[in-house]
Write a protein that holds these residues in place. Structure first.
Motif, PDB file in Angstrom:
ATOM      1  N   ALA A  53     -34.445  42.266  -1.557  1.00 19.26           N
ATOM      2  CA  ALA A  53     -35.748  42.170  -2.220  1.00 19.26           C
ATOM      3  C   ALA A  53     -36.741  42.959  -1.393  1.00 19.26           C
ATOM      4  N   ARG A  54     -37.563  43.776  -2.040  1.00 18.83           N
ATOM      5  CA  ARG A  54     -38.521  44.626  -1.329  1.00 18.83           C
ATOM      6  C   ARG A  54     -39.930  44.337  -1.844  1.00 18.83           C
ATOM      7  N   PHE A  55     -40.888  44.264  -0.917  1.00 26.11           N
ATOM      8  CA  PHE A  55     -42.279  44.074  -1.323  1.00 26.11           C
ATOM      9  C   PHE A  55     -43.197  44.939  -0.478  1.00 26.11           C
ATOM     10  N   LEU A  56     -44.397  45.184  -1.007  1.00 29.15           N
ATOM     11  CA  LEU A  56     -45.466  45.877  -0.292  1.00 29.15           C
ATOM     12  C   LEU A  56     -46.619  44.910  -0.127  1.00 29.15           C
ATOM     13  N   ALA A  57     -47.185  44.858   1.078  1.00 28.53           N
ATOM     14  CA  ALA A  57     -48.333  43.993   1.336  1.00 28.53           C
ATOM     15  C   ALA A  57     -49.486  44.825   1.876  1.00 28.53           C
ATOM     16  N   VAL A  58     -50.676  44.638   1.312  1.00 29.95           N
ATOM     17  CA  VAL A  58     -51.902  45.238   1.840  1.00 29.95           C
ATOM     18  C   VAL A  58     -52.602  44.175   2.678  1.00 29.95           C
ATOM     19  N   THR A  59     -53.008  44.532   3.903  1.00 32.70           N
ATOM     20  CA  THR A  59     -53.541  43.542   4.830  1.00 32.70           C
ATOM     21  C   THR A  59     -54.845  43.998   5.475  1.00 32.70           C
ATOM     22  N   SER A  60     -55.542  43.039   6.040  1.00 33.15           N
ATOM     23  CA  SER A  60     -56.745  43.338   6.831  1.00 33.15           C
ATOM     24  C   SER A  60     -56.430  43.366   8.321  1.00 33.15           C
ATOM     25  N   ALA A  61     -55.154  43.561   8.690  1.00 33.19           N
ATOM     26  CA  ALA A  61     -54.740  43.548  10.095  1.00 33.19           C
ATOM     27  C   ALA A  61     -55.499  44.554  10.968  1.00 33.19           C
ATOM     28  N   PRO A  62     -55.677  45.836  10.540  1.00 31.54           N
ATOM     29  CA  PRO A  62     -56.380  46.771  11.426  1.00 31.54           C
ATOM     30  C   PRO A  62     -57.778  46.296  11.809  1.00 31.54           C
ATOM     31  N   CYS A  63     -58.510  45.815  10.835  1.00 27.78           N
ATOM     32  CA  CYS A  63     -59.871  45.352  11.085  1.00 27.78           C
ATOM     33  C   CYS A  63     -59.870  44.179  12.061  1.00 27.78           C
ATOM     34  N   MET A  64     -58.995  43.202  11.830  1.00 28.01           N
ATOM     35  CA  MET A  64     -58.982  42.001  12.660  1.00 28.01           C
ATOM     36  C   MET A  64     -58.456  42.285  14.072  1.00 28.01           C
ATOM     37  N   HIS A 100     -57.248  45.082  -8.652  1.00 24.95           N
ATOM     38  CA  HIS A 100     -57.422  45.221 -10.092  1.00 24.95           C
ATOM     39  C   HIS A 100     -56.239  45.968 -10.674  1.00 24.95           C
ATOM     40  N   ILE A 101     -56.007  45.726 -11.953  1.00 28.82           N
ATOM     41  CA  ILE A 101     -54.973  46.422 -12.710  1.00 28.82           C
ATOM     42  C   ILE A 101     -55.701  47.230 -13.774  1.00 28.82           C
ATOM     43  N   SER A 102     -55.395  48.516 -13.871  1.00 32.28           N
ATOM     44  CA  SER A 102     -56.026  49.387 -14.872  1.00 32.28           C
ATOM     45  C   SER A 102     -54.964  50.126 -15.655  1.00 32.28           C
ATOM     46  N   HIS A 104     -65.118  58.994  -9.733  1.00 30.49           N
ATOM     47  CA  HIS A 104     -65.991  58.002  -9.123  1.00 30.49           C
ATOM     48  C   HIS A 104     -65.647  57.895  -7.645  1.00 30.49           C
ATOM     49  N   PHE A 105     -66.457  57.159  -6.907  1.00 29.87           N
ATOM     50  CA  PHE A 105     -66.172  56.919  -5.495  1.00 29.87           C
ATOM     51  C   PHE A 105     -66.489  55.479  -5.141  1.00 29.87           C
ATOM     52  N   HIS A 106     -65.959  55.038  -4.010  1.00 27.77           N
ATOM     53  CA  HIS A 106     -66.236  53.702  -3.488  1.00 27.77           C
ATOM     54  C   HIS A 106     -65.846  53.698  -2.010  1.00 27.77           C
ATOM     55  N   GLY A 107     -65.749  52.523  -1.429  1.00 25.19           N
ATOM     56  CA  GLY A 107     -65.407  52.401  -0.023  1.00 25.19           C
ATOM     57  C   GLY A 107     -63.937  52.679   0.252  1.00 25.19           C
ATOM     58  N   PRO A 108     -63.522  52.611   1.526  1.00 25.53           N
ATOM     59  CA  PRO A 108     -62.150  52.953   1.895  1.00 25.53           C
ATOM     60  C   PRO A 108     -61.158  51.841   1.569  1.00 25.53           C
ATOM     61  N   GLY A 109     -59.871  52.216   1.582  1.00 25.29           N
ATOM     62  CA  GLY A 109     -58.814  51.209   1.605  1.00 25.29           C
ATOM     63  C   GLY A 109     -58.269  50.753   0.277  1.00 25.29           C
ATOM     64  N   ALA A 110     -58.551  51.456  -0.837  1.00 22.71           N
ATOM     65  CA  ALA A 110     -57.985  51.075  -2.136  1.00 22.71           C
ATOM     66  C   ALA A 110     -56.584  51.657  -2.260  1.00 22.71           C
ATOM     67  N   HIS A 111     -55.569  50.807  -2.180  1.00 21.54           N
ATOM     68  CA  HIS A 111     -54.172  51.224  -2.288  1.00 21.54           C
ATOM     69  C   HIS A 111     -53.784  51.220  -3.774  1.00 21.54           C
ATOM     70  N   VAL A 112     -53.672  52.413  -4.342  1.00 19.54           N
ATOM     71  CA  VAL A 112     -53.398  52.566  -5.777  1.00 19.54           C
ATOM     72  C   VAL A 112     -51.898  52.771  -5.965  1.00 19.54           C
ATOM     73  N   ILE A 113     -51.250  51.790  -6.580  1.00 20.30           N
ATOM     74  CA  ILE A 113     -49.805  51.813  -6.813  1.00 20.30           C
ATOM     75  C   ILE A 113     -49.563  52.094  -8.288  1.00 20.30           C
ATOM     76  N   ILE A 114     -48.848  53.172  -8.595  1.00 18.92           N
ATOM     77  CA  ILE A 114     -48.560  53.522  -9.980  1.00 18.92           C
ATOM     78  C   ILE A 114     -47.440  52.622 -10.503  1.00 18.92           C
ATOM     79  N   TYR A 170     -51.794  51.158 -13.313  1.00 19.37           N
ATOM     80  CA  TYR A 170     -51.697  51.084 -11.859  1.00 19.37           C
ATOM     81  C   TYR A 170     -52.315  49.798 -11.345  1.00 19.37           C
ATOM     82  N   LEU A 171     -51.889  49.433 -10.146  1.00 19.05           N
ATOM     83  CA  LEU A 171     -52.407  48.274  -9.426  1.00 19.05           C
ATOM     84  C   LEU A 171     -53.142  48.785  -8.203  1.00 19.05           C
ATOM     85  N   ALA A 172     -54.390  48.387  -8.024  1.00 20.12           N
ATOM     86  CA  ALA A 172     -55.166  48.760  -6.840  1.00 20.12           C
ATOM     87  C   ALA A 172     -55.408  47.514  -5.998  1.00 20.12           C
ATOM     88  N   LEU A 173     -54.959  47.535  -4.749  1.00 22.32           N
ATOM     89  CA  LEU A 173     -55.171  46.442  -3.805  1.00 22.32           C
ATOM     90  C   LEU A 173     -56.154  46.942  -2.764  1.00 22.32           C
TER      91      LEU A 173
END
Length: 361
Positions: A137-148, A226-228, A239-249, A296-299
Motif C-alpha cells: 500500500a502506498r500513500f503520500l502525506a503533506v506535512t508541516s514538518a519543515p516549519c515546525m 481542495h478538489i477541483s 492566479h497566485f497564492h502562498g507557497p506549498g500547494a501540492h497539486v496531485i493530478i 486534481y487534489l491540492a493539499l
C-alpha cells in the motif's frame, strides 16, 4: 568578568534543521518543481517507520511544508508514531486501516482504500496497517514538518512531547465516521474523505473552464485541501497564492504554466499521478488538453478557519488582479497562453471549447 569566546567560524549552519533531520532519516530527498508520477517514485527502507519512503521538498514549498511518500509492505504495519506537525494523508494505492489514540485512552480504528484522504490529529498516536497480504500500500502525506522543525530545531520535542490536543481529538468514537458539516463557499469540514476521485463537486464558475470544486477542512488543521475539476478542451484562469500547494493530478492529461510576475513562463506536462507545487506568489494556470475532465487534489496551507490569509487574503482567490485580487481574467492573459493551448488541443485531436468561456462574464 569572563570574556566571551572568539571563533573564526561562521555561525551559519550549512543546511536548515529540517534538511539535517531528513539526512538523518536515511531516505532520499526529492527537490525540484515537479514529480512525473508519485506511484513510481523510487523508495528506500525507512528504519524509523518500518516501511519504504522518500521525502519530497519541492521548490514551490519554500520549505514551509513538504511531502513524503511511504509504502507499507504486503500484510505489514508501520511503527506507531506521534509528532508535533500536521499531516494530510492521500492513499495512492492499496487498502488498509489506521488506528488513532491519545496516550492511555481508547483506540479508534477506521479503514481506507485507494483515493481516501485523512489526517491523524496533531500529536496523536497513529499506526497504519496494510490490509492486503499480497500487494504493498502506498500513500503520500503533506506535512508541516519543515516549519515546525526549523522553528523548534529539537526533534526529541517534535516526536516525544506528551501533550494531547484534546481540542482536536478527544477520543471520539465516531471521529472518522462523522459526516461532518457543509459550509458556504463549497466548504466541507470533515475528518475522512472515502474517495477524492469520485466525490461530488460544486460549481465554481468564477475560475473558468466549466470548473467545480470542494474545499476540505480536516481534523482541525491549519493545513487543508481542495478538489477541483474542469472540462475537456478548456483551461482555468491564472492566479497566485502562498507557497506549498501540492497539486496531485487524479484524472486527465494536460499541463500547467508557472511564472513569477514579468518573468519567463515554465511549462509542466502532467498525467494521473503527477505532482506540481507552484511557488508562492507565482502565477499558475492549469490546462486540459486530454480527452476526459481533469480532476486534481491540492493539499496546502490555507485553512479558512485557522490560516485564512495564505498570501492571498479573504475573497481574493477569484477576484480580478485589476481590482486588487489574485486572478487574471481571460481577456487580459498573454496571447501566448491561448496560442499554446490551441496547439496542444490540435496535437491531441481534442476540440478547443474555450470560445464558450471567453464570452462568459
Amino acid at each position: 568578568m569572563v570574556e566571551p569566546k572568539i571563533s573564526t567560524d561562521s555561525i551559519t549552519e550549512k543546511s536548515s534543521s529540517y534538511k539535517q533531520w531528513v539526512e538523518r532519516e536515511g531516505i532520499p530527498l526529492v527537490e525540484r518543481f515537479y514529480v512525473e508520477d508519485i506511484a513510481t517514485v523510487p523508495l528506500e527502507p525507512w528504519k524509523r517507520t518500518g516501511g519504504l519512503g522518500a521525502r519530497l521538498c519541492l521548490e514551490g514549498t519554500g520549505e514551509t511544508n513538504d511531502a513524503y511518500i511511504c509504502e507499507i509492505p504486503a500484510g505489514k504495519a508501520l511503527e506507531a508514531e506521534k509528532h508535533m506537525y500536521e499531516e494530510l494523508i492521500y492513499v495512492i494505492s492499496g487498502r488498509g486501516a489506521t488506528t488513532i489514540w491519545n496516550e492511555g485512552e481508547p483506540k479508534r480504528t477506521f479503514e481506507w482504500q485507494e483515493g481516501s484522504l485523512f489526517s491523524p490529529p496533531l500529536n496523536s498516536w497513529h499506526q497504519l496497517f496494510n490490509g492486503n497480504g499480497t500487494e504493498p500500500a502506498r500513500f503520500l502525506a503533506v506535512t508541516s514538518a519543515p516549519c515546525m522543525i526549523n522553528l523548534i530545531h529539537n526533534t526529541d520535542f517534535i516526536f516525544n512531547c506528551p501533550y494531547a490536543f484534546r481540542d482536536r481529538f478527544n477520543s471520539q468514537e465516531d471521529y472518522f465516521a462523522n459526516p461532518g458539516t457543509w459550509y458556504s463557499g463549497r466548504t466541507w469540514q470533515t475528518n475522512f474523505v472515502a474517495d477524492v476521485k469520485n466525490l461530488k463537486l460544486l460549481e465554481w464558475k468564477e475560475r473558468g473552464g466549466g470548473g467545480s470544486q470542494v474545499r476540505l477542512e480536516i481534523s482541525q488543521n491549519t493545513l487543508c485541501g481542495h478538489i477541483s475539476q474542469f472540462a475537456v478542451g478548456s483551461y482555468k484562469k491564472a492566479h497566485f497564492h502562498g507557497p506549498g500547494a501540492h497539486v496531485i493530478i487524479l484524472s486527465g492529461e494536460g499541463y500547467s504554466l508557472l511564472w513569477p510576475r514579468g518573468k519567463e513562463i515554465k511549462r509542466f506536462d502532467w498525467k494521473p499521478g503527477s505532482l506540481v507545487v507552484p511557488p508562492g506568489g507565482w502565477f499558475h494556470q492549469h490546462f486540459n488538453s486530454g480527452a476526459v475532465p481533469v480532476r486534481y487534489l491540492a493539499l496546502r496551507w490555507g485553512s479558512q478557519k485557522y490560516h485564512p490569509m495564505w498570501g492571498e487574503g479573504r475573497g481574493k482567490a477569484d477576484l480580478d488582479v485589476k481590482l486588487g485580487g489574485n486572478q487574471i481574467e481571460y481577456e487580459d492573459e498573454d496571447p501566448l497562453v491561448r496560442k499554446m493551448f490551441e496547439d496542444a488541443c490540435a496535437k491531441a485531436g481534442v476540440k478547443n471549447l474555450m470560445d464558450n468561456y471567453y464570452r462568459m462574464k
